[in-house]
Design an enzyme around this catalytic site. Structure first.
Site, PDB file in Angstrom:
ATOM      1  N   ARG A 146       0.832  -1.214   0.000  1.00 58.30           N
ATOM      2  CA  ARG A 146       0.000   0.000   0.000  1.00 58.30           C
ATOM      3  C   ARG A 146       0.867   1.265   0.000  1.00 58.30           C
ATOM      4  NH1 ARG A 146      -3.346  -3.457   3.485  1.00 58.30           N
ATOM      5  NH2 ARG A 146      -1.583  -3.296   4.869  1.00 58.30           N
ATOM      6  N   ILE A 147       1.791   1.355   1.005  1.00 60.67           N
ATOM      7  CA  ILE A 147       2.561   2.592   1.141  1.00 60.67           C
ATOM      8  C   ILE A 147       3.621   2.695   0.036  1.00 60.67           C
ATOM      9  CG2 ILE A 147       4.070   3.915   2.685  1.00 60.67           C
ATOM     10  CD1 ILE A 147       2.538   2.547   5.034  1.00 60.67           C
ATOM     11  N   ASP A 166      10.066  -6.620  -4.563  1.00 57.79           N
ATOM     12  CA  ASP A 166       9.042  -7.214  -3.710  1.00 57.79           C
ATOM     13  C   ASP A 166       8.684  -8.560  -4.329  1.00 57.79           C
ATOM     14  OD1 ASP A 166       6.706  -7.995  -2.412  1.00 57.79           O
ATOM     15  OD2 ASP A 166       6.003  -5.948  -2.126  1.00 57.79           O
ATOM     16  N   ALA A 227       9.301   2.828   7.715  1.00 51.29           N
ATOM     17  CA  ALA A 227       8.496   1.609   7.907  1.00 51.29           C
ATOM     18  C   ALA A 227       8.643   1.117   9.343  1.00 51.29           C
ATOM     19  CB  ALA A 227       8.902   0.547   6.905  1.00 51.29           C
ATOM     20  N   ARG A 228       9.726   0.411   9.617  1.00 52.63           N
ATOM     21  CA  ARG A 228       9.975  -0.076  10.964  1.00 52.63           C
ATOM     22  C   ARG A 228      11.475  -0.031  11.252  1.00 52.63           C
ATOM     23  NH1 ARG A 228       5.548   0.687  12.127  1.00 52.63           N
ATOM     24  NH2 ARG A 228       3.953  -0.714  12.935  1.00 52.63           N
ATOM     25  N   ASP A 252      12.127   7.844  10.236  1.00 53.73           N
ATOM     26  CA  ASP A 252      10.948   8.078  11.076  1.00 53.73           C
ATOM     27  C   ASP A 252      10.882   7.037  12.195  1.00 53.73           C
ATOM     28  OD1 ASP A 252       8.452   9.351  11.728  1.00 53.73           O
ATOM     29  OD2 ASP A 252       7.395   7.637  10.874  1.00 53.73           O
ATOM     30  N   GLU A 257      12.510   2.689  20.374  1.00 52.87           N
ATOM     31  CA  GLU A 257      11.926   4.040  20.388  1.00 52.87           C
ATOM     32  C   GLU A 257      11.471   4.407  21.789  1.00 52.87           C
ATOM     33  OE1 GLU A 257       8.921   4.003  17.339  1.00 52.87           O
ATOM     34  OE2 GLU A 257      10.392   3.688  15.768  1.00 52.87           O
ATOM     35  N   HIS A 276       8.489   8.782  14.643  1.00 50.70           N
ATOM     36  CA  HIS A 276       7.460   7.808  14.245  1.00 50.70           C
ATOM     37  C   HIS A 276       6.134   8.546  13.999  1.00 50.70           C
ATOM     38  CE1 HIS A 276       6.303   3.302  14.580  1.00 50.70           C
ATOM     39  NE2 HIS A 276       5.482   3.924  13.760  1.00 50.70           N
ATOM     40  N   GLY A 278       4.718   8.899  10.908  1.00 42.63           N
ATOM     41  CA  GLY A 278       4.157   8.556   9.598  1.00 42.63           C
ATOM     42  C   GLY A 278       2.641   8.682   9.541  1.00 42.63           C
ATOM     43  N   ALA A 279       1.985   8.224  10.594  1.00 41.71           N
ATOM     44  CA  ALA A 279       0.516   8.210  10.569  1.00 41.71           C
ATOM     45  C   ALA A 279      -0.074   9.438  11.251  1.00 41.71           C
ATOM     46  CB  ALA A 279       0.025   6.952  11.267  1.00 41.71           C
TER      47      ALA A 279
HETATM   48  P1  NAD Z   1       1.618  -3.806   2.983  1.00 41.15           P
HETATM   49  O1  NAD Z   1       1.394  -5.135   3.592  1.00 41.15           O
HETATM   50  O2  NAD Z   1       0.554  -3.230   2.105  1.00 41.15           O
HETATM   51  O3  NAD Z   1       2.991  -3.833   2.154  1.00 41.15           O
HETATM   52  C1  NAD Z   1       4.146  -4.465   2.596  1.00 41.15           C
HETATM   53  C2  NAD Z   1       4.823  -5.017   1.348  1.00 41.15           C
HETATM   54  O4  NAD Z   1       6.106  -5.532   1.733  1.00 41.15           O
HETATM   55  C3  NAD Z   1       4.049  -6.200   0.719  1.00 41.15           C
HETATM   56  O5  NAD Z   1       3.766  -5.937  -0.644  1.00 41.15           O
HETATM   57  C4  NAD Z   1       4.988  -7.377   0.871  1.00 41.15           C
HETATM   58  O6  NAD Z   1       4.892  -8.258  -0.235  1.00 41.15           O
HETATM   59  C5  NAD Z   1       6.341  -6.677   0.925  1.00 41.15           C
HETATM   60  N1  NAD Z   1       7.388  -7.508   1.533  1.00 41.15           N
HETATM   61  C6  NAD Z   1       7.295  -8.325   2.603  1.00 41.15           C
HETATM   62  N2  NAD Z   1       8.478  -8.936   2.831  1.00 41.15           N
HETATM   63  C7  NAD Z   1       9.331  -8.468   1.891  1.00 41.15           C
HETATM   64  C8  NAD Z   1      10.699  -8.728   1.608  1.00 41.15           C
HETATM   65  N3  NAD Z   1      11.411  -9.570   2.345  1.00 41.15           N
HETATM   66  N4  NAD Z   1      11.275  -8.077   0.572  1.00 41.15           N
HETATM   67  C9  NAD Z   1      10.562  -7.224  -0.176  1.00 41.15           C
HETATM   68  N5  NAD Z   1       9.261  -6.948   0.023  1.00 41.15           N
HETATM   69  C10 NAD Z   1       8.648  -7.561   1.059  1.00 41.15           C
HETATM   70  O7  NAD Z   1       1.941  -2.794   4.190  1.00 41.15           O
HETATM   71  P2  NAD Z   1       1.901  -1.194   4.165  1.00 41.15           P
HETATM   72  O8  NAD Z   1       0.573  -0.735   4.621  1.00 41.15           O
HETATM   73  O9  NAD Z   1       2.443  -0.681   2.882  1.00 41.15           O
HETATM   74  O10 NAD Z   1       2.935  -0.877   5.346  1.00 41.15           O
HETATM   75  C11 NAD Z   1       4.325  -1.119   5.183  1.00 41.15           C
HETATM   76  C12 NAD Z   1       5.061  -0.874   6.474  1.00 41.15           C
HETATM   77  O11 NAD Z   1       4.964   0.472   6.901  1.00 41.15           O
HETATM   78  C13 NAD Z   1       4.581  -1.694   7.678  1.00 41.15           C
HETATM   79  O12 NAD Z   1       5.673  -2.183   8.406  1.00 41.15           O
HETATM   80  C14 NAD Z   1       3.907  -0.710   8.561  1.00 41.15           C
HETATM   81  O13 NAD Z   1       3.859  -1.059   9.889  1.00 41.15           O
HETATM   82  C15 NAD Z   1       4.746   0.519   8.319  1.00 41.15           C
HETATM   83  N6  NAD Z   1       4.024   1.750   8.663  1.00 41.15           N
HETATM   84  C16 NAD Z   1       4.705   2.736   9.314  1.00 41.15           C
HETATM   85  C17 NAD Z   1       4.061   3.901   9.630  1.00 41.15           C
HETATM   86  C18 NAD Z   1       4.766   4.986  10.369  1.00 41.15           C
HETATM   87  O14 NAD Z   1       4.139   5.666  11.159  1.00 41.15           O
HETATM   88  N7  NAD Z   1       6.042   5.196  10.157  1.00 41.15           N
HETATM   89  C19 NAD Z   1       2.707   4.099   9.277  1.00 41.15           C
HETATM   90  C20 NAD Z   1       2.057   3.069   8.601  1.00 41.15           C
HETATM   91  C21 NAD Z   1       2.725   1.899   8.300  1.00 41.15           C
HETATM   92  C1  MLT Z   2       1.360   1.681  11.743  1.00 38.84           C
HETATM   93  O1  MLT Z   2       1.870   0.566  11.671  1.00 38.84           O
HETATM   94  O2  MLT Z   2       0.197   1.895  11.386  1.00 38.84           O
HETATM   95  C2  MLT Z   2       2.180   2.822  12.229  1.00 38.84           C
HETATM   96  O3  MLT Z   2       3.307   2.465  12.885  1.00 38.84           O
HETATM   97  C3  MLT Z   2       1.396   3.960  12.731  1.00 38.84           C
HETATM   98  C4  MLT Z   2       1.247   4.171  14.213  1.00 38.84           C
HETATM   99  O4  MLT Z   2       0.914   3.308  14.971  1.00 38.84           O
HETATM  100  O5  MLT Z   2       1.451   5.287  14.624  1.00 38.84           O
END
Ligand code: NAD
Ligand code: MLT
Length: 520
Positions: A146-147, A166, A227-228, A252, A257, A276, A278-279
């Site tokens: 998604r992201i 991916d 991401a993480r 981020d 943390e 952190h 992002g959201a």
């Molecule tokens: P998602 O499940 O839609 O996408 C994750 C993608 O990673 C998938 O397409 C998957 O196939 C791919 N993937 C998994 N393992 C892999 C690997 N070894 N190599 C390459 N690709 C791989 O998830 P999303 O909604 O896009 O979220 C992605 C990440 O962002 C999550 O870890 C989420 O927790 C993090 N996130 C962070 C924040 C923030 O506040 N910083 C906010 C939202 C999400």
């Molecule tokens: C998430 O995975 O959605 C993010 O880390 C956002 C958050 O919890 O702040």
């Protein structure tokens, strides 16, 4: 009235008229959460609150956990499932905000925004800083979910070339986004002037970008992690920045943390940080809060909701005894030992089963996908998620099972090869009874090494010696071969996972064709 406790910041919207009392207590210290939790029917959190086994053990009334966001890595899903607690999330609610922040960090790092801001505050009007333009540059995205997909759309607007790595998405998704999907991470790293990661934190992605990977990037590259924490190794990032190979980074997230002000990356002039966030936009927190509360109340009221850890019919599970876990492990094994992009999976059932074995095929799908998805996965979601990824699942049933009462055979087809694994249940435990047509009988747990070789004296001994020298203890070994002196395959059960250099050394041995490692 249901009682709902909210322990992290979010915008819940109006709560009057709901069949619940909602206690909004963001930032509540852990000790107080532990003391209060026995009184609540539902808990709503974001990533700050650790919903671990200790907390769940006290949650006597808890029926639902709502995760306001995507990642459920702060929730012990196993412990929640064991206690019959549903876990619901709102994965799409903050996609846009997270992608916008990642892109913001990319620009901030490339143009020294934070550094210049700090200098002006210190009275210094420094116009020497030379940044990097995005237009015409190549952006590498790891994880095109998604992201990652949204970041790709933004990059196109900046006239960047976009590459992605991916292995778990269909090519059609990348084609639709106008992104070049690469099979090798190395190729992406060699070509990307900008790198951003958008995978979940899994066993596979933890530390996936280290010193070697960062040095593959062109000199002067910019790296972003929104991401993480832990996907990019922090000590390696610091080292490569200090050696001047990387131009800048935007972060981020941290492995721990908050990171503390003495963390060397925090103090690095070429790193721009956010906490952190992002959201953290009004829009995302409204969507997250309203949607997660709606889903939690629906689950409390007994409506059918999409739950990450929803179970399956306990009756069918009991009748199929160990076959559901067998299916899951065969899927997990093949996902790790088969190379290439997964296209299709076939599950064949041989013999008579006590109940319709369809849930076993679903468990195979779960085993295949669970290592790659952010949100965790349950048996209900497994097949739709497989379809969404363009992976075909076919089921075949045969009356006879050669040599066993019941057998399950899984065939995984990728764009480069096809592998099969056969299993059965013996004494209630899943057993592996064949790989790629070679008959053998092995445990199906812990760490397994699947080695293909030529059947000649001394080969297995040389593998054992090399593993012994690397400090890897062998717990068991099973061998299958087509004919004496022909081709063979053996499965080693080992006490710890050998590192990539040990696997490389094994593959370099004479008469060894390939070695694959799987953790079950
Ligand atoms: P998602 O499940 O839609 O996408 C994750 C993608 O990673 C998938 O397409 C998957 O196939 C791919 N993937 C998994 N393992 C892999 C690997 N070894 N190599 C390459 N690709 C791989 O998830 P999303 O909604 O896009 O979220 C992605 C990440 O962002 C999550 O870890 C989420 O927790 C993090 N996130 C962070 C924040 C923030 O506040 N910083 C906010 C939202 C999400
Ligand atoms: C998430 O995975 O959605 C993010 O880390 C956002 C958050 O919890 O702040």
């Amino acid at each position: 009235m249901w009682r709902v406790l909210v322990t992290d910041e979010m915008k819940l919207g109006p709560t009057e008229g709901l069949p619940a009392v909602v206690d909004y207590r963001p930032g509540l210290p852990r000790e107080e959460i532990l003391a209060a939790i026995p009184e609540y029917d539902a808990l709503i959190t974001r990533s700050r609150t650790q919903v671990d086994a200790e907390l769940l053990a006290r949650a006597e009334r808890l029926k639902v956990i709502g995760r306001g966001g995507v990642g459920v890595d702060n929730i012990d899903l196993e412990a929640a499932s064991r206690r019959g607690i549903l876990v619901v999330n709102v994965p799409e609610a903050n996609t846009r905000s997270a992608a916008e922040l990642a892109f913001g960090l990319l620009i901030a790092a490339a143009r020294g925004l934070a550094l210049s801001d700090r200098k002006i505050r210190a009275g210094e009007w420094d116009r020497k800083f030379l940044g990097a333009e995005l237009m015409g540059k190549t952006l590498g995205i790891i994880g095109l979910g998604r992201i990652g997909g949204q970041v790709a759309r933004f990059a196109k607007g900046f006239e960047m070339r976009v590459l992605a790595y991916d292995p778990y998405i269909p090519r059609s998704r990348a084609e639709k986004l106008g992104v070049e999907l690469l099979d090798e991470l190395e190729e992406l790293l060699r070509r990307a002037h900008f790198l951003t990661v958008h995978t979940p934190l899994t066993e596979e992605t933890r530390g996936m970008i280290g010193r070697r990977e960062l040095y593959l990037l062109p000199r002067g590259a910019v790296v972003v992690n929104a991401a993480r924490g832990g996907i990019i190794q922090e000590d390696a990032l610091l080292e490569v920045l200090e050696e001047g190979h990387l131009f800048a980074a935007g972060l981020d997230v941290f492995a721990e943390e908050p990171p503390g002000k003495d963390h060397p990356l925090v103090q690095h002039p070429r790193v721009v940080h956010t906490a952190h966030l992002g959201a953290n936009t009004l829009e995302a927190q409204r969507r997250v809060g309203e949607e997660v509360l709606k889903r939690v109340i629906a689950a409390l009221e007994g409506e059918i909701v999409y739950a990450i850890n929803a179970g399956f019919d306990p009756e069918a599970f009991r009748a199929l005894k160990g076959f559901v876990p067998l299916g899951e492990r065969l899927g997990r094994l093949l996902a790790q030992i088969t190379r290439g992009r997964v296209q299709a999976v076939e599950v064949a059932f041989f013999g008579e089963f006590a109940a319709d074995p369809e849930p076993v095929a679903t468990a195979v799908a779960k085993g295949l996908l669970e290592r790659v998805l952010s949100e965790g996965i349950n048996l209900i979601a497994a097949r739709p998620l497989l379809r969404e990824r363009g992976i075909r699942l076919a089921v075949r049933k045969e009356a006879e099972a050669e040599g066993y009462t019941q057998l399950v055979e899984v065939r995984l087809t990728t764009d480069s090869e096809e592998r099969t694994a056969r299993g059965t249940v013996i004494g209630g435990h899943p057993r592996l009874v064949g790989v790629d047509g070679y008959g053998l009988e092995s445990v199906l747990e812990g760490t397994l090494l699947v080695c293909k070789n030529f059947d000649r004296p001394g080969v297995v001994g040389r593998v054992g010696t090399l593993l012994g020298e690397a400090g890897v203890n062998i717990a068991g070994m099973q061998l299958g071969r087509d004919r004496p002196g022909g081709k063979a395959l053996f499965v080693l059960s080992v006490d710890e996972r050998p590192g990539p250099e040990v696997v490389g050394a094994l593959e370099a041995l004479e008469l060894i064709e390939r070695v694959d490692v799987a953790e079950l």
